[in-house]
Design a protein around this motif. Structure first.
Motif, PDB file in Angstrom:
ATOM      1  N   GLY A 394     -84.732 -56.064  28.661  1.00 17.70           N
ATOM      2  CA  GLY A 394     -85.486 -55.386  27.325  1.00 17.70           C
ATOM      3  C   GLY A 394     -85.046 -54.007  27.537  1.00 17.70           C
ATOM      4  N   ASN A 395     -84.148 -53.304  28.351  1.00 12.49           N
ATOM      5  CA  ASN A 395     -84.283 -52.017  28.342  1.00 12.49           C
ATOM      6  C   ASN A 395     -82.926 -51.468  28.987  1.00 12.49           C
ATOM      7  OD1 ASN A 395     -86.836 -49.518  28.531  1.00 12.49           O
ATOM      8  ND2 ASN A 395     -84.628 -49.247  28.600  1.00 12.49           N
ATOM      9  N   PRO A 396     -81.740 -51.959  28.342  1.00 15.93           N
ATOM     10  CA  PRO A 396     -80.532 -51.575  28.855  1.00 15.93           C
ATOM     11  C   PRO A 396     -80.450 -49.970  29.136  1.00 15.93           C
ATOM     12  CG  PRO A 396     -80.364 -52.092  26.585  1.00 15.93           C
ATOM     13  CD  PRO A 396     -81.634 -52.174  27.073  1.00 15.93           C
ATOM     14  N   LEU A 397     -79.495 -49.543  30.062  1.00  7.71           N
ATOM     15  CA  LEU A 397     -79.136 -48.198  30.235  1.00  7.71           C
ATOM     16  C   LEU A 397     -77.954 -47.830  29.643  1.00  7.71           C
ATOM     17  CD1 LEU A 397     -80.579 -47.655  33.593  1.00  7.71           C
ATOM     18  CD2 LEU A 397     -82.005 -47.500  31.565  1.00  7.71           C
ATOM     19  N   VAL A 398     -77.818 -46.722  28.999  1.00  8.14           N
ATOM     20  CA  VAL A 398     -76.341 -46.218  28.480  1.00  8.14           C
ATOM     21  C   VAL A 398     -76.299 -44.651  28.736  1.00  8.14           C
ATOM     22  CG1 VAL A 398     -74.987 -45.936  26.306  1.00  8.14           C
ATOM     23  CG2 VAL A 398     -76.385 -47.938  26.698  1.00  8.14           C
ATOM     24  N   TYR A 399     -75.351 -44.520  29.579  1.00  9.73           N
ATOM     25  CA  TYR A 399     -75.159 -43.015  30.034  1.00  9.73           C
ATOM     26  C   TYR A 399     -73.772 -42.680  29.296  1.00  9.73           C
ATOM     27  CZ  TYR A 399     -78.288 -44.215  34.050  1.00  9.73           C
ATOM     28  OH  TYR A 399     -79.456 -44.470  34.964  1.00  9.73           O
ATOM     29  N   CYS A 400     -73.813 -41.572  28.821  1.00 12.14           N
ATOM     30  CA  CYS A 400     -72.348 -40.980  28.179  1.00 12.14           C
ATOM     31  C   CYS A 400     -72.143 -39.661  28.633  1.00 12.14           C
ATOM     32  CB  CYS A 400     -72.471 -41.031  26.636  1.00 12.14           C
ATOM     33  SG  CYS A 400     -72.648 -42.548  25.994  1.00 12.14           S
ATOM     34  N   GLY A 401     -71.153 -39.290  29.143  1.00 10.72           N
ATOM     35  CA  GLY A 401     -70.684 -37.933  29.617  1.00 10.72           C
ATOM     36  C   GLY A 401     -69.492 -37.245  29.017  1.00 10.72           C
ATOM     37  N   ASN A 402     -69.509 -36.033  28.815  1.00 11.66           N
ATOM     38  CA  ASN A 402     -68.401 -35.388  28.386  1.00 11.66           C
ATOM     39  C   ASN A 402     -68.201 -34.005  29.334  1.00 11.66           C
ATOM     40  OD1 ASN A 402     -67.550 -32.928  26.344  1.00 11.66           O
ATOM     41  ND2 ASN A 402     -66.423 -34.808  25.834  1.00 11.66           N
ATOM     42  N   VAL A 403     -66.811 -33.937  29.754  1.00 12.53           N
ATOM     43  CA  VAL A 403     -66.163 -32.762  30.237  1.00 12.53           C
ATOM     44  C   VAL A 403     -65.304 -31.902  29.298  1.00 12.53           C
ATOM     45  CG1 VAL A 403     -64.958 -31.684  32.085  1.00 12.53           C
ATOM     46  CG2 VAL A 403     -66.293 -34.123  32.432  1.00 12.53           C
ATOM     47  N   ALA A 404     -65.522 -30.578  29.495  1.00 15.92           N
ATOM     48  CA  ALA A 404     -64.974 -29.812  28.332  1.00 15.92           C
ATOM     49  C   ALA A 404     -64.600 -28.385  29.027  1.00 15.92           C
ATOM     50  CB  ALA A 404     -65.845 -29.400  26.961  1.00 15.92           C
ATOM     51  N   MET A 405     -63.398 -27.807  28.236  1.00 16.19           N
ATOM     52  CA  MET A 405     -63.094 -26.455  28.736  1.00 16.19           C
ATOM     53  C   MET A 405     -63.410 -25.226  27.943  1.00 16.19           C
ATOM     54  SD  MET A 405     -61.637 -27.741  31.285  1.00 16.19           S
ATOM     55  CE  MET A 405     -60.828 -26.121  32.177  1.00 16.19           C
ATOM     56  N   ILE A 406     -63.852 -24.193  28.371  1.00 16.56           N
ATOM     57  CA  ILE A 406     -64.513 -23.040  27.710  1.00 16.56           C
ATOM     58  C   ILE A 406     -63.577 -21.729  28.205  1.00 16.56           C
ATOM     59  CG2 ILE A 406     -66.174 -22.495  29.089  1.00 16.56           C
ATOM     60  CD1 ILE A 406     -67.977 -21.967  26.552  1.00 16.56           C
ATOM     61  N   PRO A 407     -63.244 -20.902  27.407  1.00 16.54           N
ATOM     62  CA  PRO A 407     -62.588 -19.680  27.751  1.00 16.54           C
ATOM     63  C   PRO A 407     -63.644 -18.736  28.593  1.00 16.54           C
ATOM     64  CG  PRO A 407     -61.905 -19.986  25.571  1.00 16.54           C
ATOM     65  CD  PRO A 407     -62.982 -20.816  25.810  1.00 16.54           C
ATOM     66  N   THR A 408     -63.190 -18.271  29.550  1.00 15.17           N
ATOM     67  CA  THR A 408     -64.009 -17.440  30.498  1.00 15.17           C
ATOM     68  C   THR A 408     -64.978 -16.359  29.870  1.00 15.17           C
ATOM     69  OG1 THR A 408     -62.234 -16.029  31.146  1.00 15.17           O
ATOM     70  CG2 THR A 408     -62.456 -17.694  32.567  1.00 15.17           C
ATOM     71  N   ASP A 409     -64.496 -16.082  28.559  1.00 19.65           N
ATOM     72  CA  ASP A 409     -65.114 -14.942  27.975  1.00 19.65           C
ATOM     73  C   ASP A 409     -65.917 -15.464  26.831  1.00 19.65           C
ATOM     74  OD1 ASP A 409     -63.031 -15.606  26.307  1.00 19.65           O
ATOM     75  OD2 ASP A 409     -62.606 -13.640  25.594  1.00 19.65           O
ATOM     76  N   LYS A 410     -66.153 -16.733  26.806  1.00 20.62           N
ATOM     77  CA  LYS A 410     -66.879 -17.495  25.599  1.00 20.62           C
ATOM     78  C   LYS A 410     -68.146 -18.256  26.140  1.00 20.62           C
ATOM     79  CE  LYS A 410     -64.068 -16.150  22.298  1.00 20.62           C
ATOM     80  NZ  LYS A 410     -64.245 -15.129  21.426  1.00 20.62           N
ATOM     81  N   CYS A 411     -68.672 -17.918  27.524  1.00 25.80           N
ATOM     82  CA  CYS A 411     -69.545 -18.924  28.295  1.00 25.80           C
ATOM     83  C   CYS A 411     -70.828 -18.651  27.777  1.00 25.80           C
ATOM     84  CB  CYS A 411     -69.144 -18.856  29.540  1.00 25.80           C
ATOM     85  SG  CYS A 411     -67.777 -19.368  30.144  1.00 25.80           S
ATOM     86  N   PHE A 412     -71.027 -17.442  27.167  1.00 25.60           N
ATOM     87  CA  PHE A 412     -72.429 -17.205  26.580  1.00 25.60           C
ATOM     88  C   PHE A 412     -72.686 -16.626  25.424  1.00 25.60           C
ATOM     89  CE2 PHE A 412     -72.004 -16.464  31.351  1.00 25.60           C
ATOM     90  CZ  PHE A 412     -72.997 -17.225  31.803  1.00 25.60           C
ATOM     91  N   GLY A 413     -73.638 -17.116  24.645  1.00 26.68           N
ATOM     92  CA  GLY A 413     -73.900 -16.717  23.272  1.00 26.68           C
ATOM     93  C   GLY A 413     -74.950 -15.662  23.163  1.00 26.68           C
ATOM     94  N   ASN A 414     -74.936 -14.711  22.309  1.00 28.29           N
ATOM     95  CA  ASN A 414     -75.876 -13.767  21.969  1.00 28.29           C
ATOM     96  C   ASN A 414     -76.532 -13.438  20.731  1.00 28.29           C
ATOM     97  OD1 ASN A 414     -77.955 -11.785  22.867  1.00 28.29           O
ATOM     98  ND2 ASN A 414     -76.424 -10.131  22.833  1.00 28.29           N
ATOM     99  N   MET A 415     -77.537 -14.631  20.129  1.00 25.36           N
ATOM    100  CA  MET A 415     -77.624 -14.421  18.684  1.00 25.36           C
ATOM    101  C   MET A 415     -78.906 -13.128  18.666  1.00 25.36           C
ATOM    102  SD  MET A 415     -81.053 -15.020  17.444  1.00 25.36           S
ATOM    103  CE  MET A 415     -81.776 -16.203  18.669  1.00 25.36           C
ATOM    104  N   SER A 416     -78.862 -12.450  17.445  1.00 25.35           N
ATOM    105  CA  SER A 416     -79.556 -11.229  17.059  1.00 25.35           C
ATOM    106  C   SER A 416     -80.467 -11.585  15.924  1.00 25.35           C
ATOM    107  CB  SER A 416     -78.776  -9.957  16.821  1.00 25.35           C
ATOM    108  OG  SER A 416     -77.940 -10.002  17.946  1.00 25.35           O
TER     109      SER A 416
END
Length: 969
Positions: A394-416
């Motif tokens: 009655g309760n199947p499990l569904v795991y989904c995953g993703n791997v992605a690449m990000i430039p070293t200078d784009k790892c953090f945002g800073n909203m104002s």
């Protein structure tokens, strides 16, 4: 006018849908259903001339080489119908996303054909003497899913398919201040808030202090933010835990176990710390090379997939892709993973509890949902697993995953403060309402009707377009922060982004799929393919122009402020005003007792026998071990051209790879390694060693293909039952303690994770008895490794006759939960454990040997033990083996059955060329190593026992057939 274009195969073509329905009807025992004619229809509203509709059908909708079409106006008149015809029409329920219809309408618009609305329909005509009871059974079990579809009997009498209506604004408040405790509990359940009484009382007290009642949208916002799905309140709760040797008090269990492991590992690494961002964004980030870092996230989408398998899994994959895309300033997805847990697909329909879908239908829908999203997005699905247990019925499990690449200078945002809140991508509809709170609740046989609106249908093409625009805007520095609209929709996305500052949202500005949505529906809808960005005013014009050029909708729906409040407006009227402090820090901590009592254990008697051929074939043919090629072949694992070690390997590319190796940068030889570990069976004996074994398996799968064990990051996904029960929560705490201790011993930091609790299904039996089925405690460990040079990666298939075979690692009498006991009907024994001192040494030495080029093939030992690993290596490489277990049996004092089928951890079989055998043996001088035999040119898998006689002597192609047959659909 409203027209129906009905399309069917020409007489020379096989009607596949008709055949499917007939076969499934036979399985149901609906014997009176003997004939079925299936067609598909497009309902087109708008054109006045039939000639226009004929043009649409011929040029766009029907393939006239293999299909016929007919056209008639609706509503259908009596003259257009066949007397006595048994006709059933299947249509989406109002508000459910119809992607085919949407794409059709866009295609018509591009051709200059303006239509008001488009909808799709499936039609089934049955033999006239089919019994009503059989038709009802087929309708419910085969034709439609009531969570998203409706069945209309007879000719369609529709006059319009247009959605939406004028919305008349009315501010609704909830009189919570004067409610009794029973009233609060009723509101929590019937309002689908799914909050505890203590939490409801906390909300009540807050608004009593404010001297006003909350609006409906304020109550919904708090419920979304405080949901188990969004706040992980159980794992982060105050827990008193007692087992046979420990008495522990946790102020924040998650922080003091799994988080603590990562903190300690990073301290030990010091300046060599390769973690970048952990547990603080949508995905974890670790270092990769000088230009790029890599991030990973794995999510669960269990409850939606139980109700509507295709849509649940489809949006599960779409959602997890948006997690790395919404991490930092945006990461580019490079590969997907998936892990599924189902009940036996051969379950009899008569054994299905009320309100459940058949496991095969669930399995087919889930696989199709993941397949379509990944393939259409152009992201390869490279690794995964499938597990079967009747407790997932009655309760199947569904795991989904993703791997992605990000430039070293784009790892953090800073909203104002002052940045615009911008919604990008899909439009908002009623799909997905209460998704976050629903996913935190127990399923029942009524879930389909009560929570059908919590299921969404994804559109991968919309997400692909949004993905491309966001990455282009990222590289042009056009926004300062972003996140995805996942659980809770705008409520969670904007609430999280503005937590430290404040936000003001103008709900009437949000783009809608159709009119008529109330302000609170706009706010909490989980309609898919939407992201929220913080765009500085100076960048808005350029950002809007970029989106318009790519056909992606972008709309300003508010602004970030410095008020520390979340203010919601509809047509300039405030409909919600909640302090960020109360929203994010006001939830009372979960305070619970947890205990664990180990189950009674008993020894298992294993006797030697002349042959174990049949036992080996039975294990190879068991659902948890057999080939998953039927699933894997549906996924594109070559797109983006970075796949190095594929999901299937060997002479015929059909052997089971231990892990995937992907080259994310085609100008570099450095690679990523993706694997997983999970064994719910072990949790029945001890969740501590289940968790330890899952980590060990994920790591050894990584190492087996060449990953550096000193650079492996892991993720946890806990799927558990009702943790309000002390014994259930106790098993979860015990598993978390294992995660902490094993991760620290291995030096594998947790960088992200997710939990899904209340995975139980309750229903009434025919006798009126309330019955609850809980899933087995299930922990998925995903591993992200790195390999310095993908050219040195290994596969598990045997390579050349004459090479030597070795077993690395200790084999112990650890048979509890083993597949050997399952196929022989025996029970008892000790569950496999992990040597936390020796395991890391084995991993490092094996890696060094692989990098030195000493090893030709390597396969880890997991389900089925040594015999299964040898068989898989043999039939994958199409080479025989001649193995003698006498040294292993003498060295470890084991029975033959244990030597063959024990599932002890941290073990590998490796293939070494004779010229390097001496150096290889010296390399492992201080670690457990046994020579097994050699690779041969014949087609036999020969394994000799104590007497020197073969206890397994089988044709490798017979073994391969046993392994491939069960799911060869």
């Amino acid at each position: 006018m409203l027209w129906e274009i009905e399309i069917s195969p020409v007489s020379s073509e096989i009607n596949r849908e008709s055949e499917r329905v007939l076969v499934e009807a036979g399985h149901l025992g609906a014997d009176s259903v003997k004939e079925v004619h299936a067609t598909r229809s497009f309902l087109i509203e708008g054109p006045q001339e039939k000639t226009v509709v004929e043009k649409i059908a011929r040029n766009l909708l029907a393939d006239t080489v293999v299909e016929n079409f007919t056209i008639h106006s609706l509503p259908t008149s009596a003259a257009d119908t066949t007397a006595g015809e048994l006709l059933l029409n299947v249509l989406f329920k109002s508000g459910v996303t119809d992607n085919v219809a949407s794409s059709t309408q866009k295609a018509l618009a591009s051709q200059g054909i303006d239509v008001t609305a488009v909808s799709t329909c499936r039609k089934y005509t049955f033999n006239n003497d089919a019994k009503p009871a059989d038709l009802q059974l087929v309708s419910k079990r085969v034709l439609a899913n009531d969570a998203i579809e409706q069945i209309v009997e007879g000719p369609l009498q529709l006059t319009t398919i247009g959605l939406g209506s004028d919305y008349e604004f009315e501010l609704i408040t909830v009189p919570i201040r004067t409610m009794s405790d029973s009233d609060l509990e009723k509101l929590a359940k019937e309002g689908q808030l799914y909050l505890s009484l203590v939490e409801m009382q906390t909300i009540q007290k807050q608004f009593q202090e404010l001297d006003r009642d909350p609006t409906d949208i304020e109550l919904e916002t708090v419920a979304q933010t405080w949901s188990e799905h969004c706040s992980h309140k159980t794992l982060a709760g105050r827990i008193h835990y007692v087992d046979e040797s420990r008495d522990l008090h946790f102020e924040n269990m998650l922080k003091e176990t799994i988080f603590a492991a990562t903190v300690n590992i990073r301290k030990e690494l010091g300046d060599d710390d390769w973690c970048v961002s952990v547990f603080s964004d949508n995905a974890g980030i670790v270092k990769f090379d000088e230009k790029q870092n890599v991030c990973i996230k794995v999510e669960t989408h269990n409850h939606p997939s139980a109700l509507e398998p295709y849509g649940g899994a489809n949006t599960g994959m779409g959602g997890v892709i948006r997690d790395p895309l919404g991490t930092g300033l945006g990461a580019k997805p490079v590969c997907n993973t998936d892990v599924f847990c189902f009940a036996d697909p051969k379950t009899a329909y008569s054994d299905l509890p009320p309100g459940t879908l058949h496991p095969k239908a669930v399995m087919e829908g889930v696989v199709a949902g993941v397949r379509d999203y990944g393939n259409r997005m152009g992201i390869p699905t490279v690794n995964g697993s499938v597990f079967f247990d009747d407790r997932y019925l009655g309760n199947p499990l569904v795991y989904c995953g993703n791997v992605a690449m990000i430039p070293t200078d784009k790892c953090f945002g800073n909203m104002s403060p002052g940045d615009y809140i911008v919604a990008v991508g899909g439009r908002t509809g009623r799909d997905g309402i209460h998704g976050a709170t629903f996913s935190s609740a127990e399923l029942t046989e009524e879930s389909e009707s009560l929570s059908g609106g919590a299921v969404q249908i994804g559109n991968a093409i919309t997400e692909k377009m949004m993905h491309d625009v966001i990455l282009e805007a990222r590289d042009r520095n056009l926004y300062s922060a972003l996140t995805d609209c996942g659980a809770g929709g705008f409520s969670s996305a904007v609430g999280e982004m503005g937590e430290k500052t404040g936000a003001e949202v103008w709900l009437e500005k949000c783009p809608l799929k159709y009119s008529g949505l109330a302000y609170h529906e706009i706010w909490i809808s989980e309609a898919q393919e939407r992201m929220v960005l913080a765009v500085p005013p100076m960048s808005w014009e350029a950002f809007e122009a970029l989106c318009a050029a790519e056909g992606v909708e972008a709309t300003i729906i508010g602004k970030f402020t410095d008020t520390k409040h979340l203010v919601l407006k509809y047509e300039d009227q405030i409909v919600g005003d909640v302090s960020m402090e109360f929203l994010h820090d006001g939830r009372p901590p979960v305070i619970r007792e947890a205990n664990y009592q180990p189950p009674a254990s008993s020894p298992v008697e294993l006797t030697d026998q002349a042959s174990f051929n049949e036992e080996l074939k039975a294990i190879l043919g068991s659902l948890n071990v057999c080939s998953k090629e039927w699933i894997i072949r549906q996924y594109d694992h070559e797109v983006q051209a970075g796949s190095v070690v594929k999901p299937l390997v060997g002479a015929q590319s059909d052997g089971p790879a231990d892990a995937a190796v992907v080259r994310p940068d085609l100008t570099s030889s450095r690679g990523l390694v993706i694997s997983n570990g999970m064994n719910p069976e072990f949790g029945d004996f001890d969740p501590y060693w289940m968790a330890a074994s899952a980590i060990d398996e994920a790591v050894r799968n990584c190492v087996a293909v060449g990953a550096d064990p000193s650079r492996i990051a892991i993720l946890d996904n806990f799927c558990w039952g009702n943790c309000e029960k002390p014994e259930v929560l106790g098993s979860l705490v015990r598993a978390a303690l294992a995660c902490q201790e094993v991760a620290q011993a291995f030096g594998t930091p947790f960088v992200s994770g997710k939990d899904s609790l209340n995975n139980e299904f309750s229903y009434l039996t025919e006798s009126g008895e309330q019955k609850t089925v809980a899933i087995p405690s299930t922990l998925l460990i995903s591993a992200l490794g790195q390999i310095p040079d993908v050219k040195k990666s290994l596969t598990m298939d045997l390579k050349e006759a004459g090479n030597r075979l070795y077993l690395i690692g200790n084999t112990k009498e650890e048979m509890a939960g083993s597949h050997y006991l399952k196929v022989t009907g025996k029970s008892g024994g000790q569950v496999p454990q992990v040597d936390l001192v020796q395991a890391p040494l084995i991993f490092q030495e094996l890696h060094d040997a692989i990098m030195n080029g000493t090893i030709r093939s390597c396969h880890d030992l997991s389900e089925g033990g040594l015999a299964v690993a040898l068989a898989e290596m043999s039939f994958a490489g199409e080479l025989g083996i001649d193995v003698d277990l006498s040294k292993l049996l003498a060295q470890c004092e084991l029975s033959e059955a244990v030597a063959l089928f024990s599932e002890s951890n941290t073990r590998f079989v490796v293939e070494v060329i004779p010229q390097q055998a001496e150096a290889f043996e010296a390399h492992f001088e201080d670690l457990p190593l046994v020579v097994l035999g050699e690779v041969t040119n014949n087609n036999q898998v020969i394994i000799k026992g104590k007497s020197g006689k073969a206890i397994i002597d089988a044709d490798l192609y017979e073994l391969k057939t046993a392994w491939k047959s069960p799911l060869a659909w």
